[in-house]
Design a protein around this motif. Structure first.
Motif, PDB file in Angstrom:
ATOM      1  N   LYS A  13       8.014  19.980 -10.018  1.00 18.13           N
ATOM      2  CA  LYS A  13       9.092  18.979 -10.010  1.00 18.13           C
ATOM      3  C   LYS A  13      10.326  19.473  -9.257  1.00 18.13           C
ATOM      4  CE  LYS A  13       7.581  16.780 -14.303  1.00 18.13           C
ATOM      5  NZ  LYS A  13       7.929  16.393 -15.689  1.00 18.13           N
ATOM      6  N   GLY A  14      10.097  20.097  -8.108  1.00 16.87           N
ATOM      7  CA  GLY A  14      11.188  20.484  -7.242  1.00 16.87           C
ATOM      8  C   GLY A  14      11.826  21.817  -7.542  1.00 16.87           C
ATOM      9  N   ARG A  15      11.392  22.471  -8.614  1.00 13.39           N
ATOM     10  CA  ARG A  15      11.989  23.751  -8.999  1.00 13.39           C
ATOM     11  C   ARG A  15      10.927  24.848  -9.026  1.00 13.39           C
ATOM     12  NH1 ARG A  15      17.063  23.280 -11.284  1.00 13.39           N
ATOM     13  NH2 ARG A  15      17.715  21.148 -11.842  1.00 13.39           N
ATOM     14  N   LEU A  16      11.369  26.088  -8.894  1.00 12.25           N
ATOM     15  CA  LEU A  16      10.465  27.213  -9.094  1.00 12.25           C
ATOM     16  C   LEU A  16      10.239  27.392 -10.596  1.00 12.25           C
ATOM     17  CD1 LEU A  16      11.595  29.978  -6.558  1.00 12.25           C
ATOM     18  CD2 LEU A  16       9.582  28.512  -6.453  1.00 12.25           C
ATOM     19  N   SER A  17       8.967  27.388 -10.978  1.00 12.13           N
ATOM     20  CA  SER A  17       8.656  27.519 -12.409  1.00 12.13           C
ATOM     21  C   SER A  17       8.095  28.884 -12.764  1.00 12.13           C
ATOM     22  CB  SER A  17       7.654  26.437 -12.824  1.00 12.13           C
ATOM     23  OG  SER A  17       6.466  26.520 -12.048  1.00 12.13           O
ATOM     24  N   GLY A  18       7.836  29.729 -11.757  1.00 10.97           N
ATOM     25  CA  GLY A  18       7.331  31.047 -12.084  1.00 10.97           C
ATOM     26  C   GLY A  18       6.965  31.859 -10.864  1.00 10.97           C
ATOM     27  N   GLU A  19       6.721  33.137 -11.084  1.00 13.33           N
ATOM     28  CA  GLU A  19       6.307  34.075 -10.051  1.00 13.33           C
ATOM     29  C   GLU A  19       5.225  34.969 -10.639  1.00 13.33           C
ATOM     30  OE1 GLU A  19       8.562  37.170  -7.068  1.00 13.33           O
ATOM     31  OE2 GLU A  19       8.997  37.353  -9.221  1.00 13.33           O
ATOM     32  N   ILE A  75       0.812  -1.212   0.000  1.00 16.39           N
ATOM     33  CA  ILE A  75       0.000   0.000   0.000  1.00 16.39           C
ATOM     34  C   ILE A  75       0.851   1.270   0.000  1.00 16.39           C
ATOM     35  CG2 ILE A  75      -1.643   1.364   1.368  1.00 16.39           C
ATOM     36  CD1 ILE A  75      -2.964  -0.942  -0.066  1.00 16.39           C
ATOM     37  N   LYS A  76       1.947   1.294   0.754  1.00 18.05           N
ATOM     38  CA  LYS A  76       2.754   2.514   0.853  1.00 18.05           C
ATOM     39  C   LYS A  76       3.375   2.911  -0.479  1.00 18.05           C
ATOM     40  CE  LYS A  76       7.015   0.213   2.430  1.00 18.05           C
ATOM     41  NZ  LYS A  76       7.961   0.088   3.568  1.00 18.05           N
ATOM     42  N   ASN A  77       3.388   1.996  -1.444  1.00 18.82           N
ATOM     43  CA  ASN A  77       3.952   2.296  -2.754  1.00 18.82           C
ATOM     44  C   ASN A  77       2.910   2.844  -3.723  1.00 18.82           C
ATOM     45  OD1 ASN A  77       6.508   1.357  -1.960  1.00 18.82           O
ATOM     46  ND2 ASN A  77       5.993  -0.749  -2.484  1.00 18.82           N
ATOM     47  N   LEU A  78       1.674   3.043  -3.247  1.00 17.15           N
ATOM     48  CA  LEU A  78       0.602   3.546  -4.093  1.00 17.15           C
ATOM     49  C   LEU A  78       0.373   5.033  -3.839  1.00 17.15           C
ATOM     50  CD1 LEU A  78      -2.055   0.699  -3.621  1.00 17.15           C
ATOM     51  CD2 LEU A  78      -0.539   1.024  -5.579  1.00 17.15           C
ATOM     52  N   PRO A  79       0.010   5.801  -4.878  1.00 17.34           N
ATOM     53  CA  PRO A  79      -0.384   7.194  -4.647  1.00 17.34           C
ATOM     54  C   PRO A  79      -1.685   7.243  -3.855  1.00 17.34           C
ATOM     55  CG  PRO A  79      -0.773   6.572  -6.926  1.00 17.34           C
ATOM     56  CD  PRO A  79      -0.023   5.435  -6.302  1.00 17.34           C
ATOM     57  N   MET A  80      -1.950   8.397  -3.220  1.00 20.25           N
ATOM     58  CA  MET A  80      -3.091   8.508  -2.320  1.00 20.25           C
ATOM     59  C   MET A  80      -4.414   8.222  -3.018  1.00 20.25           C
ATOM     60  SD  MET A  80      -3.906   8.903   0.798  1.00 20.25           S
ATOM     61  CE  MET A  80      -2.353   9.531   1.465  1.00 20.25           C
ATOM     62  N   TYR A 115       2.482  27.758  -4.586  1.00 20.27           N
ATOM     63  CA  TYR A 115       1.527  26.833  -5.197  1.00 20.27           C
ATOM     64  C   TYR A 115       2.248  25.759  -6.001  1.00 20.27           C
ATOM     65  CZ  TYR A 115      -2.352  25.010  -7.968  1.00 20.27           C
ATOM     66  OH  TYR A 115      -3.265  24.178  -8.541  1.00 20.27           O
ATOM     67  N   GLY A 116       1.607  24.620  -6.132  1.00 14.55           N
ATOM     68  CA  GLY A 116       2.121  23.524  -6.943  1.00 14.55           C
ATOM     69  C   GLY A 116       1.255  22.308  -6.718  1.00 14.55           C
ATOM     70  N   ILE A 117       1.244  21.401  -7.665  1.00 15.76           N
ATOM     71  CA  ILE A 117       0.463  20.184  -7.494  1.00 15.76           C
ATOM     72  C   ILE A 117       1.176  19.261  -6.513  1.00 15.76           C
ATOM     73  CG2 ILE A 117      -0.517  20.375  -9.803  1.00 15.76           C
ATOM     74  CD1 ILE A 117       1.383  18.128 -10.696  1.00 15.76           C
ATOM     75  N   ILE A 118       0.468  18.238  -6.031  1.00 15.18           N
ATOM     76  CA  ILE A 118       1.060  17.289  -5.091  1.00 15.18           C
ATOM     77  C   ILE A 118       2.305  16.656  -5.715  1.00 15.18           C
ATOM     78  CG2 ILE A 118       0.687  15.070  -3.941  1.00 15.18           C
ATOM     79  CD1 ILE A 118      -2.231  15.903  -3.574  1.00 15.18           C
ATOM     80  N   GLY A 119       3.404  16.641  -4.964  1.00 14.31           N
ATOM     81  CA  GLY A 119       4.661  16.095  -5.460  1.00 14.31           C
ATOM     82  C   GLY A 119       5.586  17.138  -6.047  1.00 14.31           C
ATOM     83  N   ALA A 120       5.165  18.411  -6.007  1.00 15.64           N
ATOM     84  CA  ALA A 120       5.996  19.477  -6.592  1.00 15.64           C
ATOM     85  C   ALA A 120       7.196  19.814  -5.725  1.00 15.64           C
ATOM     86  CB  ALA A 120       5.154  20.735  -6.818  1.00 15.64           C
ATOM     87  N   GLY A 121       7.143  19.434  -4.420  1.00 19.29           N
ATOM     88  CA  GLY A 121       8.268  19.695  -3.533  1.00 19.29           C
ATOM     89  C   GLY A 121       8.033  20.807  -2.525  1.00 19.29           C
TER      90      GLY A 121
END
Length: 499
Positions: free
Chosen positions: A477-483, A143-148, A290-296
């Motif tokens: 994906k872990g980086r700033l993509s905009g302001e 289960i821990k290897n599955l997304p929510m 802001y960012g989607i889940i997993g963005a960091g």
């Protein structure tokens, strides 16, 4: 006489704790094959009512009917045996076990030699996954290897394997990405179309309006009304919930963003989840992230507060470089951090509201002999409880675990406010909080910035950031993509940067 269109009827249900009446002659019905939205402020009685239905709490008065027959559960197993299933915000899955093991956890099948029949379990689980559109998953997947979102579908399948006819969803979307939420809504609609009745509990009123056929509103332990969805709008629901009109979901902030920098990050990186992040946070500013889940986003917040050590980069607090940050050092530097995971990281669940609320501010309530000044503790706690309208019968004795999820979140928020931080990091600060309490939290954030505090608000609710932030940073994906500056806020612009 029971209405044949109703699968579940709640009649004059009452419940009290420690002499406090929590449910006051509750009456409502769940029809066959409908999605009923159940909404109300934190502490309105939603969780208590669901626990009565689920056999966790015993009613003091009143009765319940399922298919016209008396239903009086004494345990949660009684609820399961009567076709009632709960899909909780914190899922009831064992994350260290496989899908098939979770599906049969209550009663493992045995073979001829009285050993667990794993082959039978895997075959049944595999067929169930295939039937509900997850044929690509192996039943042996841990289960821990599955997304929510997938975990949630697994729990739904588990309930269906037990012949559930009534499914109760409690804040099911708080940890889901937009695609996961869309898939969940499609699944819930499919369940309704197959004849299953749904109770959908959520603080996200837009979701309630989008998904539900009817809406029932609870306020202070009483049913305010049940209306067909087509006859309602969000503002009417809010008025029914809070007992007054909220003409603006976001208060007007009278604050000035200073040119003085409270926090500066230069090229912060950690474990490939946070990569080369640089930005400044100014005194008096509300900076959205802001960012989607997993963005960091959460990983970055933990680096700033010193929970996780950075691999490279520099952090400056009020212009001074700070090395080897830790939570203790951050608190001493006037930094506060409201975690999104209140149950495991934000609260001592078995302890009282009083202990939880003063734990960060302990130095200010100690006597000169190093002993807790109970009078100061009581005054500080009562002030916080009153300011945030936390519903609790006894701040000194009642475990915080006994509070509703929203009231727990307000305790997490309030304990840091009591410490008067100069830099406030808020990770999903209104997660699981009703619309009235959100307004109160936003107002407190505004008051803090008015007094010069710098606030970083991390949220997956884009509308929330647009409503309160002076400036929004976007991560991907872990980086700033905009302001995006306030004058340029649009959902399209922010969303495109996140995706």
């Amino acid at each position: 006489m029971s209405n044949q269109d109703n699968i579940l009827e709640i009649i004059d249900i009452e419940k009290q704790f420690f002499g406090v009446q929590v449910l006051k002659k509750i009456n409502f019905q769940l029809r066959r094959g409908e999605i009923l939205g159940l909404v109300g402020e934190n502490g309105a009685g939603k969780s208590t009512m669901m626990n009565v239905i689920g056999g966790i709490y015993q009613r003091d008065n009143g009765k319940m009917l399922i298919n016209g027959a008396t239903y009086a559960p004494q345990t949660s197993k009684d609820a399961t045996d009567n076709g009632i299933a709960f899909i909780h915000q914190e899922l009831n899955l064992f994350t260290n076990l496989s899908i098939s093991e979770n599906m049969f956890i209550e009663e493992f099948p045995k073979n001829t030699w009285r050993n667990i029949d794993f082959r039978y379990m895997h075959n049944k689980a595999s067929q169930a996954l295939k039937d509900y559109g997850l044929s690509e998953l192996s039943p042996k997947t841990i289960i821990k290897n599955l997304p929510m979102g997938t975990r949630q579908i697994v729990e739904i399948i588990k309930s269906l394997m037990k012949k559930a006819k009534i499914m109760i969803f409690d804040e099911p979307t708080t940890s889901l990405s937009a695609p996961e939420k869309e898939k969940l809504f499609q699944t819930i609609n499919d369940l309704r179309d197959s004849g299953i009745s749904i109770i959908f509990i959520s603080h996200i009123l837009e979701d309630v309006m989008y998904l539900c056929d009817r809406v029932t509103v609870l306020r202070d332990g009483e049913i305010i009304g049940s209306r067909e969805n087509k006859d309602l709008c969000v503002n009417e629901i809010i008025t029914m919930m809070v007992g007054r009109e909220l003409n603006n979901l976001y208060p007007e902030f009278e604050h000035t963003v200073s040119t003085d920098v409270a926090l500066e990050l230069k090229d912060i990186s950690r474990n490939h989840k946070v990569q080369d992040i640089s930005f400044t946070l100014h005194k008096g500013e509300i900076l959205g992230l802001y960012g989607i889940i997993g963005a960091g986003r959460t990983e970055l917040a933990k680096c700033i507060f010193g929970i996780d050590k950075i691999d490279s980069g520099e952090i400056f607090i009020r212009g001074r470089k700070v090395d080897r940050l830790s939570p203790e050092k951050s608190i001493a530097e006037g930094i506060a951090f409201v975690t999104e995971d209140r149950r495991h990281e934000g609260l001592f669940m078995p302890k009282s509201v009083s202990l939880n609320s003063t734990i960060v501010n302990l130095k200010n309530i100690l006597s000169k002999f190093g002993v807790i000044n109970r009078t100061s503790e009581r005054i500080s706690t009562r002030e916080m409880v009153d300011n945030l309208r936390i519903k609790v019968s006894d701040v000194n004795k009642l475990p915080v675990a006994n509070l509703s999820g929203g009231n727990q979140q307000k305790v997490v928020f309030g304990k840091w406010v009591m410490n008067n931080p100069s830099i406030f990091i808020l990770d999903e600060p209104t997660k699981g909080v009703d619309v009235g309490a959100k307004y109160e939290i936003y107002s407190i954030i505004g008051d803090m910035t008015k007094n010069g505090a710098a606030v970083l608000v991390i949220s997956s609710e884009m509308e929330e950031l647009i409503g309160i932030a002076d400036r929004i940073l976007v991560m991907k994906k872990g980086r700033l993509s905009g302001e995006v500056m306030k004058k340029d806020f649009t959902q399209e612009k922010i969303g495109s940067m996140a995706l």
